[in-house]
Design an enzyme around this catalytic site. Structure first.
Site, mmCIF file in Angstrom:
data_model
loop_
_atom_site.group_PDB
_atom_site.id
_atom_site.type_symbol
_atom_site.label_atom_id
_atom_site.label_comp_id
_atom_site.label_asym_id
_atom_site.label_seq_id
_atom_site.Cartn_x
_atom_site.Cartn_y
_atom_site.Cartn_z
ATOM 1 N N ARG A 137 0.871 -1.171 0.000
ATOM 2 C CA ARG A 137 0.000 0.000 0.000
ATOM 3 C C ARG A 137 0.914 1.229 0.000
ATOM 4 O O ARG A 137 2.061 1.156 0.431
ATOM 5 C CB ARG A 137 -0.889 0.021 1.240
ATOM 6 C CG ARG A 137 -1.774 -1.212 1.414
ATOM 7 C CD ARG A 137 -2.535 -1.137 2.733
ATOM 8 N NE ARG A 137 -3.441 -2.278 2.912
ATOM 9 C CZ ARG A 137 -3.117 -3.395 3.563
ATOM 10 N NH1 ARG A 137 -1.908 -3.516 4.108
ATOM 11 N NH2 ARG A 137 -3.988 -4.381 3.688
ATOM 12 N N LYS A 159 -1.688 -2.173 7.952
ATOM 13 C CA LYS A 159 -2.850 -1.587 8.624
ATOM 14 C C LYS A 159 -2.969 -2.102 10.061
ATOM 15 O O LYS A 159 -2.665 -3.259 10.336
ATOM 16 C CB LYS A 159 -4.135 -1.948 7.866
ATOM 17 C CG LYS A 159 -4.412 -1.087 6.645
ATOM 18 C CD LYS A 159 -5.763 -1.464 6.067
ATOM 19 C CE LYS A 159 -6.154 -0.559 4.915
ATOM 20 N NZ LYS A 159 -7.478 -0.932 4.364
ATOM 21 N N HIS A 220 -2.240 2.217 -5.948
ATOM 22 C CA HIS A 220 -2.945 1.012 -5.511
ATOM 23 C C HIS A 220 -3.159 0.036 -6.658
ATOM 24 O O HIS A 220 -3.272 -1.173 -6.435
ATOM 25 C CB HIS A 220 -4.286 1.385 -4.876
ATOM 26 C CG HIS A 220 -4.702 0.435 -3.799
ATOM 27 N ND1 HIS A 220 -4.021 0.297 -2.609
ATOM 28 C CD2 HIS A 220 -5.729 -0.462 -3.726
ATOM 29 C CE1 HIS A 220 -4.612 -0.630 -1.852
ATOM 30 N NE2 HIS A 220 -5.645 -1.102 -2.509
ATOM 31 N N ARG A 223 -0.424 -2.442 -6.697
ATOM 32 C CA ARG A 223 -0.661 -3.512 -5.707
ATOM 33 C C ARG A 223 -1.619 -4.544 -6.295
ATOM 34 O O ARG A 223 -1.409 -5.754 -6.158
ATOM 35 C CB ARG A 223 -1.223 -2.902 -4.430
ATOM 36 C CG ARG A 223 -1.637 -3.888 -3.338
ATOM 37 C CD ARG A 223 -1.999 -3.102 -2.085
ATOM 38 N NE ARG A 223 -2.845 -3.831 -1.154
ATOM 39 C CZ ARG A 223 -2.394 -4.639 -0.196
ATOM 40 N NH1 ARG A 223 -1.087 -4.839 -0.084
ATOM 41 N NH2 ARG A 223 -3.233 -5.230 0.628
ATOM 42 N N HIS A 246 -3.722 -9.143 4.000
ATOM 43 C CA HIS A 246 -5.179 -9.140 4.145
ATOM 44 C C HIS A 246 -5.575 -9.821 5.457
ATOM 45 O O HIS A 246 -5.014 -10.864 5.819
ATOM 46 C CB HIS A 246 -5.840 -9.876 2.981
ATOM 47 C CG HIS A 246 -5.867 -9.073 1.720
ATOM 48 N ND1 HIS A 246 -6.093 -9.639 0.479
ATOM 49 C CD2 HIS A 246 -5.695 -7.743 1.494
ATOM 50 C CE1 HIS A 246 -6.067 -8.698 -0.454
ATOM 51 N NE2 HIS A 246 -5.825 -7.544 0.150
ATOM 52 N N TYR A 255 -9.413 -11.218 -6.517
ATOM 53 C CA TYR A 255 -8.422 -11.318 -7.588
ATOM 54 C C TYR A 255 -8.610 -12.580 -8.419
ATOM 55 O O TYR A 255 -8.245 -12.625 -9.588
ATOM 56 C CB TYR A 255 -7.004 -11.258 -6.997
ATOM 57 C CG TYR A 255 -6.710 -9.938 -6.349
ATOM 58 C CD1 TYR A 255 -6.426 -8.814 -7.117
ATOM 59 C CD2 TYR A 255 -6.723 -9.801 -4.972
ATOM 60 C CE1 TYR A 255 -6.172 -7.588 -6.523
ATOM 61 C CE2 TYR A 255 -6.464 -8.578 -4.367
ATOM 62 C CZ TYR A 255 -6.191 -7.480 -5.154
ATOM 63 O OH TYR A 255 -5.951 -6.262 -4.559
#
Length: 282
Positions: A137, A159, A220, A223, A246, A255
């Site tokens: 990110r 995150k 992004h 990514r 994730h 994806y």
């Protein structure tokens, strides 16, 4: 009494920064959403209970896109949850979720990335390569430290203060070393005059590099491209999910849908019975 809610908001934002590790951009978005809620909603405070009716706010923001409305409501729910954890009695009305149409990520063709790299300045070139080969990110790229790149691995701070290790190829690590010879930094890979480059600065540098070759590309999307390339070339979804950081493998599933969409598009263009016919016929 309303002043106490504004003080609570400031404490909540500090919590998001210090404890949850949210990026400045995300914190600013939360701040704007909560300010709008405090300004536009019907709020009643009596006998230690806070009653918040979001219907006036929802009428005010009804013209926004579904995703924008959903993000604002999510920020408000998080704030209310924080207030309850702090021992406050809060009643929230009118916060029903809205449906958001699912959209597939938009990866960039490998040749387009190579074309941009040919014309990119050193900082943009390295930033693009790191996003494309590490699946970062933009916030993670900003916080990438030199000392955390060692022996083929790179420690990423993601995150919510979560950390993960991502493999980095020897030639990519060497590119970082070469970049440091011309643009030396103390702690972070990307610095300017001793200060870490901000997310907005890196985002601008990257988008400008692609614009130079006539492409509109966001960090992004690089990514997304990283994830798509790995899955399309046989990587296990569990491994890709871990590499992306994730929280749930369900997030990574999108994806695989993208891969199916690409395969279907290739099929329609390649099969002799699918040329020049409608989708419903093929």
């Amino acid at each position: 009494m309303m002043n106490s809610l504004y003080r609570d908001k400031e404490n909540f934002l500090k919590y998001l920064d210090a404890i949850r590790g949210y990026s400045p951009l995300t914190i600013r978005s939360y701040n704007d959403s909560i300010d709008t809620m405090l300004r536009e909603s019907e709020i009643e405070i009596s006998e230690g209970k806070v009653r918040i009716n979001l219907m006036p706010l929802r009428l005010k923001i009804a013209s926004l896109k579904s995703k924008s409305i959903s993000c604002k409501l999510s920020a408000i729910r998080s704030f209310v949850k924080y207030l309850r954890l702090e021992g406050k009695d809060v009643e929230l009305r009118g916060d029903e979720s809205i449906k958001i149409p699912k959209t597939l990520p938009k990866p960039i063709a490998h040749e387009h990335i190579l074309h941009a790299l040919e014309h990119a300045e050193p900082t943009a070139k390295l930033a693009i390569i790191l996003l494309y080969t590490l699946g970062l990110r933009i916030s993670e790229l900003t916080h990438l430290r030199l000392k955390e790149i060692d022996q083929g691995w790179c420690r990423i701070h993601g995150k919510g203060s979560k950390e993960r290790d991502v493999p980095i190829l020897k030639n990519i690590a060497e590119l970082i070393g070469e970049y440091q010879l011309h643009s030396p930094s103390v702690e972070y890979v990307f610095e300017l005059q001793g200060e870490k480059l901000s997310e907005n600065s890196l985002r601008y540098i990257i988008t400008k590099a692609f614009a130079k070759v006539g492409l509109k590309v966001t960090p992004h999307q690089l990514r997304h491209t990283y994830a798509t390339e790995l899955l399309n070339n046989g990587a296990r979804i569990a491994d890709v999910s871990e590499l992306l950081g994730h929280a749930s493998m369900a997030t990574t599933q999108i994806y695989t849908k993208l891969g199916n969409a690409i395969k279907m598009d290739h099929y329609r263009k390649s099969h002799p019975l699918c040329n020049n016919v409608e989708d419903s016929q093929c």
